[in-house]
Structures are given as structure tokens and as C-alpha cells.
Design a protein around this motif. Structure first.
Motif, PDB file in Angstrom:
ATOM      1  N   ALA A 135     -25.041 -12.881  39.061  1.00 34.67           N
ATOM      2  CA  ALA A 135     -23.585 -12.788  39.155  1.00 34.67           C
ATOM      3  C   ALA A 135     -22.963 -13.109  37.798  1.00 34.67           C
ATOM      4  CB  ALA A 135     -23.059 -13.759  40.209  1.00 34.67           C
ATOM      5  N   SER A 136     -21.889 -12.434  37.476  1.00 32.42           N
ATOM      6  CA  SER A 136     -21.170 -12.665  36.227  1.00 32.42           C
ATOM      7  C   SER A 136     -20.060 -13.676  36.467  1.00 32.42           C
ATOM      8  CB  SER A 136     -20.580 -11.345  35.721  1.00 32.42           C
ATOM      9  OG  SER A 136     -19.776 -11.574  34.587  1.00 32.42           O
ATOM     10  N   PHE A 137     -19.907 -14.603  35.534  1.00 33.90           N
ATOM     11  CA  PHE A 137     -18.901 -15.654  35.654  1.00 33.90           C
ATOM     12  C   PHE A 137     -17.892 -15.614  34.505  1.00 33.90           C
ATOM     13  CE2 PHE A 137     -22.378 -16.963  38.240  1.00 33.90           C
ATOM     14  CZ  PHE A 137     -21.804 -17.640  39.308  1.00 33.90           C
ATOM     15  N   ALA A 138     -17.965 -14.577  33.663  1.00 34.59           N
ATOM     16  CA  ALA A 138     -17.079 -14.478  32.497  1.00 34.59           C
ATOM     17  C   ALA A 138     -15.662 -14.113  32.946  1.00 34.59           C
ATOM     18  CB  ALA A 138     -17.618 -13.427  31.539  1.00 34.59           C
ATOM     19  N   PRO A 139     -14.681 -14.510  32.198  1.00 40.64           N
ATOM     20  CA  PRO A 139     -14.740 -15.308  30.978  1.00 40.64           C
ATOM     21  C   PRO A 139     -14.914 -16.784  31.308  1.00 40.64           C
ATOM     22  CG  PRO A 139     -12.457 -14.845  31.498  1.00 40.64           C
ATOM     23  CD  PRO A 139     -13.298 -14.124  32.522  1.00 40.64           C
ATOM     24  N   ALA A 140     -15.268 -17.567  30.291  1.00 39.26           N
ATOM     25  CA  ALA A 140     -15.425 -19.013  30.486  1.00 39.26           C
ATOM     26  C   ALA A 140     -14.113 -19.618  30.942  1.00 39.26           C
ATOM     27  CB  ALA A 140     -15.874 -19.649  29.168  1.00 39.26           C
ATOM     28  N   ARG A 141     -14.217 -20.600  31.804  1.00 42.45           N
ATOM     29  CA  ARG A 141     -13.019 -21.257  32.330  1.00 42.45           C
ATOM     30  C   ARG A 141     -13.123 -22.763  32.126  1.00 42.45           C
ATOM     31  NH1 ARG A 141     -13.979 -17.085  36.102  1.00 42.45           N
ATOM     32  NH2 ARG A 141     -12.174 -15.718  36.332  1.00 42.45           N
ATOM     33  N   ARG A 142     -11.979 -23.401  32.040  1.00 37.17           N
ATOM     34  CA  ARG A 142     -11.934 -24.857  31.918  1.00 37.17           C
ATOM     35  C   ARG A 142     -12.320 -25.492  33.248  1.00 37.17           C
ATOM     36  NH1 ARG A 142      -8.490 -27.466  28.212  1.00 37.17           N
ATOM     37  NH2 ARG A 142      -7.867 -28.779  29.953  1.00 37.17           N
ATOM     38  N   LEU A 143     -12.793 -26.721  33.186  1.00 32.47           N
ATOM     39  CA  LEU A 143     -13.173 -27.440  34.404  1.00 32.47           C
ATOM     40  C   LEU A 143     -12.007 -27.610  35.374  1.00 32.47           C
ATOM     41  CD1 LEU A 143     -15.488 -30.278  33.047  1.00 32.47           C
ATOM     42  CD2 LEU A 143     -16.119 -28.464  34.627  1.00 32.47           C
ATOM     43  N   ASP A 144     -10.803 -27.717  34.859  1.00 34.12           N
ATOM     44  CA  ASP A 144      -9.653 -27.922  35.740  1.00 34.12           C
ATOM     45  C   ASP A 144      -9.064 -26.612  36.291  1.00 34.12           C
ATOM     46  OD1 ASP A 144      -8.529 -27.000  33.388  1.00 34.12           O
ATOM     47  OD2 ASP A 144      -7.172 -28.701  33.121  1.00 34.12           O
ATOM     48  N   ASP A 145      -9.653 -25.489  35.923  1.00 33.92           N
ATOM     49  CA  ASP A 145      -9.212 -24.181  36.444  1.00 33.92           C
ATOM     50  C   ASP A 145      -9.734 -24.030  37.876  1.00 33.92           C
ATOM     51  OD1 ASP A 145      -9.045 -21.413  37.134  1.00 33.92           O
ATOM     52  OD2 ASP A 145      -9.153 -20.858  35.011  1.00 33.92           O
ATOM     53  N   PRO A 146      -8.888 -23.698  38.833  1.00 35.21           N
ATOM     54  CA  PRO A 146      -9.343 -23.529  40.220  1.00 35.21           C
ATOM     55  C   PRO A 146     -10.438 -22.459  40.366  1.00 35.21           C
ATOM     56  CG  PRO A 146      -6.946 -23.503  40.101  1.00 35.21           C
ATOM     57  CD  PRO A 146      -7.453 -23.519  38.696  1.00 35.21           C
ATOM     58  N   ALA A 147     -10.496 -21.516  39.413  1.00 39.39           N
ATOM     59  CA  ALA A 147     -11.518 -20.461  39.485  1.00 39.39           C
ATOM     60  C   ALA A 147     -12.807 -20.850  38.748  1.00 39.39           C
ATOM     61  CB  ALA A 147     -10.965 -19.168  38.903  1.00 39.39           C
ATOM     62  N   PHE A 148     -12.869 -22.094  38.221  1.00 39.26           N
ATOM     63  CA  PHE A 148     -14.085 -22.533  37.538  1.00 39.26           C
ATOM     64  C   PHE A 148     -15.279 -22.435  38.491  1.00 39.26           C
ATOM     65  CE2 PHE A 148     -17.246 -25.739  36.497  1.00 39.26           C
ATOM     66  CZ  PHE A 148     -17.509 -25.422  35.164  1.00 39.26           C
ATOM     67  N   GLY A 149     -16.359 -21.849  38.013  1.00 41.03           N
ATOM     68  CA  GLY A 149     -17.573 -21.748  38.813  1.00 41.03           C
ATOM     69  C   GLY A 149     -17.582 -20.610  39.808  1.00 41.03           C
ATOM     70  N   GLN A 150     -16.534 -19.787  39.796  1.00 42.97           N
ATOM     71  CA  GLN A 150     -16.458 -18.670  40.727  1.00 42.97           C
ATOM     72  C   GLN A 150     -16.877 -17.384  40.012  1.00 42.97           C
ATOM     73  OE1 GLN A 150     -15.748 -19.132  44.018  1.00 42.97           O
ATOM     74  NE2 GLN A 150     -15.829 -21.261  43.361  1.00 42.97           N
ATOM     75  N   PRO A 151     -17.740 -16.580  40.631  1.00 43.16           N
ATOM     76  CA  PRO A 151     -18.135 -15.311  40.007  1.00 43.16           C
ATOM     77  C   PRO A 151     -16.943 -14.358  39.937  1.00 43.16           C
ATOM     78  CG  PRO A 151     -19.049 -15.496  42.216  1.00 43.16           C
ATOM     79  CD  PRO A 151     -18.388 -16.803  41.926  1.00 43.16           C
ATOM     80  N   ASN A 152     -17.011 -13.418  38.998  1.00 45.42           N
ATOM     81  CA  ASN A 152     -15.900 -12.478  38.813  1.00 45.42           C
ATOM     82  C   ASN A 152     -16.077 -11.186  39.599  1.00 45.42           C
ATOM     83  OD1 ASN A 152     -17.688 -10.847  37.364  1.00 45.42           O
ATOM     84  ND2 ASN A 152     -17.032 -11.634  35.389  1.00 45.42           N
ATOM     85  N   GLY A 153     -17.133 -11.094  40.390  1.00 44.82           N
ATOM     86  CA  GLY A 153     -17.366  -9.903  41.209  1.00 44.82           C
ATOM     87  C   GLY A 153     -18.284  -8.882  40.567  1.00 44.82           C
ATOM     88  N   ARG A 154     -18.634  -9.083  39.302  1.00 43.90           N
ATOM     89  CA  ARG A 154     -19.561  -8.165  38.618  1.00 43.90           C
ATOM     90  C   ARG A 154     -20.945  -8.819  38.529  1.00 43.90           C
ATOM     91  NH1 ARG A 154     -15.062  -8.152  35.114  1.00 43.90           N
ATOM     92  NH2 ARG A 154     -16.286  -9.153  33.475  1.00 43.90           N
ATOM     93  N   ARG A 155     -21.929  -7.980  38.176  1.00 45.24           N
ATOM     94  CA  ARG A 155     -23.302  -8.481  37.995  1.00 45.24           C
ATOM     95  C   ARG A 155     -23.758  -8.193  36.570  1.00 45.24           C
ATOM     96  NH1 ARG A 155     -27.346  -9.243  41.598  1.00 45.24           N
ATOM     97  NH2 ARG A 155     -28.718  -7.728  40.609  1.00 45.24           N
ATOM     98  N   MET A 156     -24.668  -9.023  36.112  1.00 50.08           N
ATOM     99  CA  MET A 156     -25.275  -8.792  34.805  1.00 50.08           C
ATOM    100  C   MET A 156     -26.042  -7.474  34.859  1.00 50.08           C
ATOM    101  SD  MET A 156     -24.625 -11.354  32.865  1.00 50.08           S
ATOM    102  CE  MET A 156     -24.104 -13.023  32.958  1.00 50.08           C
ATOM    103  N   GLY A 157     -26.027  -6.751  33.736  1.00 49.83           N
ATOM    104  CA  GLY A 157     -26.681  -5.457  33.698  1.00 49.83           C
ATOM    105  C   GLY A 157     -28.134  -5.512  33.274  1.00 49.83           C
ATOM    106  N   GLY A 158     -28.613  -6.647  32.833  1.00 43.04           N
ATOM    107  CA  GLY A 158     -29.989  -6.769  32.391  1.00 43.04           C
ATOM    108  C   GLY A 158     -30.140  -7.858  31.360  1.00 43.04           C
ATOM    109  N   ALA A 159     -31.254  -7.827  30.640  1.00 44.25           N
ATOM    110  CA  ALA A 159     -31.546  -8.889  29.683  1.00 44.25           C
ATOM    111  C   ALA A 159     -32.484  -8.358  28.609  1.00 44.25           C
ATOM    112  CB  ALA A 159     -32.184 -10.071  30.396  1.00 44.25           C
ATOM    113  N   VAL A 160     -32.654  -9.168  27.584  1.00 46.04           N
ATOM    114  CA  VAL A 160     -33.628  -8.902  26.540  1.00 46.04           C
ATOM    115  C   VAL A 160     -34.498 -10.137  26.408  1.00 46.04           C
ATOM    116  CG1 VAL A 160     -33.942  -8.440  24.074  1.00 46.04           C
ATOM    117  CG2 VAL A 160     -32.106  -7.306  25.309  1.00 46.04           C
ATOM    118  N   CYS A 161     -35.787  -9.921  26.335  1.00 48.53           N
ATOM    119  CA  CYS A 161     -36.706 -11.046  26.127  1.00 48.53           C
ATOM    120  C   CYS A 161     -37.672 -10.714  25.027  1.00 48.53           C
ATOM    121  CB  CYS A 161     -37.444 -11.429  27.389  1.00 48.53           C
ATOM    122  SG  CYS A 161     -38.454 -10.151  28.135  1.00 48.53           S
TER     123      CYS A 161
END
Length: 161
Positions: A135-161
Motif C-alpha cells: 500500500a502507498s502512504f505518500a505523501p508523508a504526513r505529520r504525526l498530528d495529521d488525522p490521516a497519518f498512517g492511512q494508505p492513499n488508496g494506491r499500491r507500489m508498482g514494484g521495487a529494485v534490488c
């Protein structure tokens, strides 16, 4: 006996400089305001060796450094079988995000340098690491933001290792 060189700071950079100077035969005095060597910003490091940088120079520097870390005990001149300086190669997985440009720069720089990497789809990440939440959580949010820790509805598209 007075030192040839005084190095201010005993974090990773200061210690590396002092070590190199001492190897050249110089008498080195290292000073730091902290109580012990490695305190300060060095103590906050996650101590990983990675090549995932957004500049060519950063990627090249890390790729060159990797070879020193891999042969760290030899570089330090430790006796065979010494357990003081072990390098464990465990891999590194960096998620592709909009903020990091889907790691396109990193992949280009790595290819130019001959630095191996593997691109993974979201499905491949999930298959290798079933515990990983894509799950995507961007953009970063402050701890006092009610949406802190809530996913934005999108998913990561992949990774590089």
C-alpha cells in the motif's frame, strides 16, 4: 610526542580519515565532543551498504565502496578468520515510488557502471516477501495529521534490488 594531525570528529568519516592517515605512518589524535567514538549522526545510521542513489556520482561512489566493505577484514589487515569485521551481504530492496522517480536514474546509473540490480514487479515483491504491504502512504504526513498512517488508496508498482 605531539601528533602530526588532529582529526575533529570520531564518527564514520573522522574515524576513516584517522585510519588512513595512521596507515600512512602519521601520528593522529582524534577528538570528539561526544562521550564515545561513533556517537552523533553516525550512531543514527542504519549501517547498510546500498547503491540506490539518485546521482551518478553517488551511485559510483557507493559501488566502489561496496568492494571495500565486501573485503573489509582484508582492508583492515586483520588476521584470517578474525570475527571483528564481518560483512554480511543480505541484499537491499527499494520500492519504486513517484518521489524517487520509479528509480529510473538509479537503474540507468547502475547499468552504466556495471553494478548489478534486479527490477521486480509488485507481484514479484509480494511472492518473495509475502509479509510486505505494498500500500502507498505518500505523501508523508505529520504525526498530528488525522490521516497519518492511512494508505492513499494506491499500491507500489514494484521495487529494485
Amino acid at each position: 610526542m605531539s601528533p602530526d594531525v588532529i582529526v575533529i570528529g570520531t564518527g564514520v568519516i573522522g574515524a576513516a580519515i584517522a585510519f588512513e592517515l595512521a596507515k600512512q605512518g602519521r601520528r593522529v589524535l582524534s577528538l570528539d565532543r561526544n562521550a564515545q567514538a561513533g556517537h552523533g549522526s553516525t550512531s543514527g545510521s542504519c549501517a547498510i551498504v546500498r547503491m540506490h542513489y539518485s546521482t551518478f556520482d553517488g551511485t559510483a561512489f557507493a559501488w566502489e565502496g561496496y568492494h571495500y566493505w565486501r573485503d573489509w577484514a582484508d582492508y583492515l589487515g586483520l588476521p584470517a578468520g578474525s570475527d571483528l569485521a564481518r560483512f554480511r551481504e543480505v541484499g537491499c530492496l527499494v520500492m519504486k515510488t513517484e518521489a524517487n522517480g520509479q528509480l529510473e536514474k538509479h537503474k540507468t546509473f547502475s547499468a552504466e557502471l556495471g553494478c548489478p540490480f534486479e527490477e521486480l514487479t509488485a507481484e514479484q515483491v509480494q511472492a518473495r516477501l509475502p509479509i510486505c504491504d505494498l500500500a502507498s502512504f505518500a505523501p508523508a504526513r505529520r504525526l498530528d495529521d488525522p490521516a497519518f498512517g492511512q494508505p492513499n488508496g494506491r499500491r507500489m508498482g514494484g521495487a529494485v534490488c
